[in-house]
Write an enzyme that holds these catalytic residues in place. Structure first.
Site, PDB file in Angstrom:
ATOM      1  N   ASP A 111      57.020  29.992  46.661  1.00  0.00           N
ATOM      2  CA  ASP A 111      56.953  31.245  47.276  1.00  0.00           C
ATOM      3  C   ASP A 111      56.047  31.818  46.351  1.00  0.00           C
ATOM      4  O   ASP A 111      55.850  31.821  45.269  1.00  0.00           O
ATOM      5  CB  ASP A 111      58.267  31.681  47.091  1.00  0.00           C
ATOM      6  N   THR A 127      32.623  37.532  43.462  1.00  0.00           N
ATOM      7  CA  THR A 127      31.475  37.863  42.861  1.00  0.00           C
ATOM      8  C   THR A 127      30.797  36.374  42.686  1.00  0.00           C
ATOM      9  O   THR A 127      31.274  35.315  42.707  1.00  0.00           O
ATOM     10  CB  THR A 127      31.397  38.351  41.537  1.00  0.00           C
ATOM     11  N   ALA A 154      32.963  44.131  47.786  1.00  0.00           N
ATOM     12  CA  ALA A 154      32.289  45.022  46.473  1.00  0.00           C
ATOM     13  C   ALA A 154      32.625  44.345  45.322  1.00  0.00           C
ATOM     14  O   ALA A 154      33.719  43.788  45.040  1.00  0.00           O
ATOM     15  CB  ALA A 154      33.120  46.425  46.243  1.00  0.00           C
ATOM     16  N   MET A 211      36.417  47.047  42.628  1.00  0.00           N
ATOM     17  CA  MET A 211      37.217  47.641  43.289  1.00  0.00           C
ATOM     18  C   MET A 211      37.819  48.914  42.480  1.00  0.00           C
ATOM     19  O   MET A 211      38.265  49.727  43.373  1.00  0.00           O
ATOM     20  CB  MET A 211      38.450  46.915  44.096  1.00  0.00           C
ATOM     21  N   HIS A 216      33.586  40.089  29.424  1.00  0.00           N
ATOM     22  CA  HIS A 216      34.572  39.478  29.983  1.00  0.00           C
ATOM     23  C   HIS A 216      35.348  38.504  29.367  1.00  0.00           C
ATOM     24  O   HIS A 216      34.794  37.774  28.430  1.00  0.00           O
ATOM     25  CB  HIS A 216      34.260  39.037  31.493  1.00  0.00           C
ATOM     26  N   LYS A 239      35.894  33.555  32.945  1.00  0.00           N
ATOM     27  CA  LYS A 239      34.958  34.180  33.901  1.00  0.00           C
ATOM     28  C   LYS A 239      33.848  33.090  33.839  1.00  0.00           C
ATOM     29  O   LYS A 239      33.232  32.601  33.017  1.00  0.00           O
ATOM     30  CB  LYS A 239      34.419  35.378  33.565  1.00  0.00           C
ATOM     31  N   THR A 249      29.454  43.295  38.811  1.00  0.00           N
ATOM     32  CA  THR A 249      29.549  44.780  38.539  1.00  0.00           C
ATOM     33  C   THR A 249      28.196  45.174  37.773  1.00  0.00           C
ATOM     34  O   THR A 249      27.599  45.928  38.050  1.00  0.00           O
ATOM     35  CB  THR A 249      30.788  45.130  37.688  1.00  0.00           C
TER      36      THR A 249
END
Ligand code: NDP
Ligand SMILES: O=C(O)C1=N[C@H](C(=O)O)C[C@H](O)C1
Length: 268
Positions: free
Chosen positions: A46, A101, A123, A126, A156, A160, A167
């Site tokens: 689930d 990205t 984008a 967000m 970051h 990542k 950005t």
């Protein structure tokens, strides 16, 4: 009130989980499907089990199953995953909110082409804060067009995989556009060894990766005798999830077209 039937791709990822939490808490949205890659440990379970409150939606790897009841797909995965989902959504009229990205030019072109068949918000960030910051940068770049060196620093978390962040690249594009420069020609992504003096027309990028940093971006305008820093710092992924939900609401009465968060937030 119409209910938005939203599926989430990358359901077990950092953003996937935050989106599931946000959608299941919203009055006007329903979790209508969940996708993850074949072989991922969550497949068959689930999608909201991690909240201790099952949603009755199983995480699927087959798009036909995961998207059977969805009018929208929110996708924060990897470029190859998003492009795979894109084809299916375009041919089935499922609207997309794409936060992934790291796309190359061909990937971006594929998204633009798919937007002729379905409505898409695409984008790299967000959050309301980052999108307002983009407007501030446009204004600042015009004011500091001569005598100021422009450097973009982003930080970051250790997981990542793409750099610089989507950005940071968007910030570079906005600044380059405001200055009438082409980012492809003026971006400097790395410096090492004897680099020579700084080219005044360049826009530099620096990347930091570490720990659990959610996402920090600073643009430095460094002049003689002063420097200006415009920073945005994310402390929670909630801002990205709330922005994605706003993007879905924005798409409710649009059937085709490519939009970004500047459109969604009325910042154009
Ligand atoms: N636009 C915005 O506001 C934001 C954008 N992002 C972007 O979103 C993306 C995801 O970030 P984050 O959630 O931290 O990453 P995670 O790695 O935590 O999650 C990615 C999810 O996508 C799945 N996935 C990986 N490869 C594929 C594939 N080929 N097809 C389908 N699914 C796949 C992963 O599955 P598995 O774990 O099994 O590999 C995982 O469930 C990144 O590109 C990031 O830059 C992030 C935050 C905000
Ligand atoms: O991977 C992340 O985490 C983030 N990615 C996006 C980017 O590449 O700009 C947005 C945000 O900074 C978090």
């Amino acid at each position: 009130m119409t209910t938005l039937n939203i599926a989430v791709a990358g359901a077990s990822g950092r953003m996937g989980r935050m989106l599931i939490e946000t959608i299941t808490a919203a009055d006007d949205a329903r979790l209508a499907g969940a996708l993850d890659v074949a072989g991922a440990p969550g497949i068959g379970s689930d999608a909201a089990a991690f909240l201790g409150k099952p949603a009755g939606v199983t995480i699927e790897s087959e798009l036909a199953k995961g998207l059977a009841n969805a009018g929208y797909l929110i996708d924060f995965t990897r470029p190859e995953g998003t492009l795979h989902h894109l084809e299916y959504c375009a041919s089935h009229g499922i609207k997309m909110i794409i936060g992934t990205t790291g796309f190359d030019e061909a990937g971006k072109a594929a998204i633009a082409a798919a937007a002729q068949k379905t409505a898409i918000v695409f984008a790299p960030n967000m959050s309301v804060g980052v999108n307002v910051t983009l407007k501030l940068l446009e204004m600042a770049a015009k004011s500091f067009s001569h005598g100021y060196d422009i450097e973009i620093v982003e930080a970051h978390h250790r997981h990542k995989v793409d750099a610089p962040s989507g950005t940071a690249l968007k910030m570079g594009e906005v600044i380059a556009d405001a200055l009438g420069r082409d980012l492809k020609q003026c971006a400097v992504y790395a410096r090492e060894g004897v680099t020579g003096e700084r080219d005044p027309s360049s826009i530099g990028f620096a990347t930091i990766r570490g720990g659990d940093i959610v996402g920090d971006h600073t643009v430095l305008f460094a002049g003689i005798g002063e420097r200006i820093e415009i920073s945005h710092k994310s402390s929670s992924r909630l801002s990205y999830a709330h922005g994605s939900l706003r993007a879905a609401r924005f798409l409710a009465d649009r059937q085709t077209g490519l939009y970004d968060m500047q459109d969604v937030l009325g910042l154009r």
